[in-house]
Design a protein around this motif. Structure first.
Motif, PDB file in Angstrom:
ATOM      1  N   GLU A  97      18.722   5.225  35.745  1.00 47.24           N
ATOM      2  CA  GLU A  97      18.953   6.031  34.511  1.00 47.24           C
ATOM      3  C   GLU A  97      20.418   6.863  34.338  1.00 47.24           C
ATOM      4  OE1 GLU A  97      16.333   6.982  36.937  1.00 47.24           O
ATOM      5  OE2 GLU A  97      15.548   5.238  35.854  1.00 47.24           O
ATOM      6  N   GLU A 104      22.543   3.931  33.251  1.00 47.63           N
ATOM      7  CA  GLU A 104      22.471   3.505  31.791  1.00 47.63           C
ATOM      8  C   GLU A 104      23.122   4.484  30.916  1.00 47.63           C
ATOM      9  OE1 GLU A 104      18.114   2.855  30.986  1.00 47.63           O
ATOM     10  OE2 GLU A 104      18.823   3.398  28.746  1.00 47.63           O
ATOM     11  N   ALA A 154      19.898  -4.120  30.845  1.00 45.70           N
ATOM     12  CA  ALA A 154      19.445  -3.758  32.111  1.00 45.70           C
ATOM     13  C   ALA A 154      19.905  -5.048  33.082  1.00 45.70           C
ATOM     14  CB  ALA A 154      18.064  -3.842  31.975  1.00 45.70           C
ATOM     15  N   ALA A 200      22.403  -1.163  35.106  1.00 44.50           N
ATOM     16  CA  ALA A 200      22.680  -1.463  33.752  1.00 44.50           C
ATOM     17  C   ALA A 200      24.182  -1.888  33.517  1.00 44.50           C
ATOM     18  CB  ALA A 200      22.539   0.041  32.830  1.00 44.50           C
TER      19      ALA A 200
END
Ligand SMILES: *Cc1c(COP(=O)(O)O)cnc(C)c1O
Length: 475
Positions: free
Chosen positions: A367, A370, A394, A412
């Protein structure tokens, strides 16, 4: 810029003496010294003469023979010559411990320690007693506490550790290893070759996929020096497999009065599970299982400088330290300073993930990466213009350097894809990859399916990364 002079007569080229009297040459001499400027001017002149003779019959309007032109080229030659060859790079390959990119990035405390030790230091001097000391003394206490071993010694890398161990304990004798563990590690480190160079006779037992305790037991004889287990760090054998547990091998070796040694490879000093990462064997576990000696790298999961660490029984470590080869494989003061600073971080495992870059990067959540990709995608896109599409994808990172070869970490990336007709796609991609590689701090990604993939797991200096992308447009 002086006007381009169109001449095909070599006599039109200014003499070296005249060139060196030019103000521009004097400025270069102040910066680089006379010898270097003279060399650079000669390089430029001989290349001009070559250009002239090859272009003589045709057109050479593009060649600049003017004094200014020649000195400008000499300045470029000097700049390239004087630029450091070893540079900081952005490792966006997705492989955290990338051997070609220097493996573990060091924490600031280690860098500061290296700087402090770079001048005169007490590397082999006992300050309390005022006499010669042992360079291992700076580290041995820390390593003993962190591994539970009786003694430790440090050498140039883990390959050196294995070589030194085998040569000390196994010269002119047999070393028994499972066939499934006769591995090759990148850069031509092969267990059988190291064994030969160490003067040992390799005794392979078992098969590629299955080795049993009775295979080892049957091979032990008068000439056996030791039993060895090699952590098959850079590949995995799956399916119908069997390996002999360390405890069993230790018992077997000790029943025959010979040592049992383990080459761990990565050798993390704390439990990786603490940080949500897959398990990696620790030297402490091997020692607890009865291993007499364990070797591992300093710049893999440990997160320190390049070195090899040997831990285990005090009597065996003492023999290793007496081997004359130890002197040839020893580490320098700067490495000792860095390793000591890194080991000190391990005193507080709770803050390790924050303070040790390797662990911080490995434990970074998908996360978080990303979110970085979302921040950076428009910035990168803005600087690449409309000829490249930038998308967020991803991807999966890997630990690298042979650690946990089958485990992948969710991550990511930015996918950069040149917008070109199919025919020119390969050339456009090559150009894109090269332009990232030519930046002042080169950006290294990976190429997949006609796109450049930049895995952002290891990008911590976002501002520095973006700032230099401005240079891409002009290149
Ligand atoms: C990486 C590795 C080595 C070599 O270590 P270096 O520090 O690169 O010299 C040796 N054995 C194993 C099992 C390894 O994983």
């Amino acid at each position: 810029m002086s006007p381009t002079v169109k001449k095909s007569n070599p006599s039109a080229i200014p003499s070296v003496d005249r060139l060196l009297r030019d103000d521009a040459a004097i400025a270069l001499t102040d910066q680089y010294g006379r010898a270097a400027v003279l060399d650079a001017v000669r390089v430029v002149l001989s290349s001009l003469r070559r250009q002239m003779s090859s272009q003589d019959a045709t057109d050479n309007t593009s060649v600049d023979y003017s004094q200014d032109g020649i000195l400008a080229r000499a300045a470029t030659v000097l700049e390239a010559l004087m630029a450091p060859s070893l540079k900081r790079v952005f490792n966006l390959t997705g492989t955290v411990l990338h051997t070609n990119l220097g493996r573990a990035p060091l924490p600031d405390v280690a860098i500061a320690a290296m700087v402090a030790a770079a001048g005169a230091s007490n590397v082999e001097y006992d300050l309390a007693k005022g006499r010669r000391g042992d360079r291992d003394d700076h580290l041995e206490g820390w390593i003993k506490r962190l591994t539970g071993a009786e003694a430790a010694t440090i050498v140039n890398n883990n390959a050196a550790a294995v070589l030194l161990l085998l040569n000390t304990l196994g010269q002119d004798k047999e070393v028994i290893v499972s066939r499934g563990e006769l591995i090759e590690i990148g850069g031509a480190f092969r267990i059988p070759d190291i064994m030969t160079r160490a003067g040992c006779v390799l005794r392979e037992v078992g098969t590629t996929n299955r080795t049993h305790a009775k295979d080892f037991a049957g091979a032990i004889g008068e000439d056996t020096a030791l039993l060895m287990k090699v952590h098959a760090s850079n590949y995995a054998i799956e399916g119908f497999t069997a390996a002999v547990p360390e405890k069993t091998l230790a018992t077997l070796a000790h029943d025959h009065d010979i040592p049992f040694v383990v080459d761990l490879g990565a050798g993390m000093l704390v439990e990786m599970e603490r940080f949500g990462l897959p398990h990696e064997p620790t030297p402490a576990e091997s020692i607890a299982d009865g291993a007499d000696l364990v070797t591992f790298s300093g710049d893999k999961l440990l997160g320190g400088p390049q070195c090899g660490i040997i831990v285990g029984r005090a009597d065996l470590v003492a023999r290793i330290k007496e081997n004359p080869m130890k002197r040839a494989l020893r580490v320098d003061k700067v490495t000792i300073a860095a390793l000591e600073a890194v080991l000190r971080l391990y005193a507080d495992p709770d803050s390790l993930v924050e303070k040790l870059p390797t662990l911080r990067l490995l434990a970074r959540s998908a996360e978080d990466i990303e979110a970085a990709a979302r921040r950076l995608a428009p910035e990168v896109s803005k600087r690449l213009g409309s000829s490249v599409t930038v998308s967020l994808i991803a991807c999966q990172s890997q630990i690298g350097s042979g650690s946990l070869p089958v485990d992948r970490l969710e991550s990511a990336a930015l996918e950069l894809r040149p917008v070109t007709p199919a025919k020119g796609a390969a050339a456009a991609l090559r150009q894109l990859v090269e332009s990232f590689r030519s930046l002042p701090a080169p950006v290294i990604g990976r190429v997949r399916e006609n796109a450049l993939i930049l895995d952002l797991r290891c990008l911590e200096d976002e501002a520095g990364f973006i700032a230099q992308l401005d240079g891409l447009l002009n290149s």
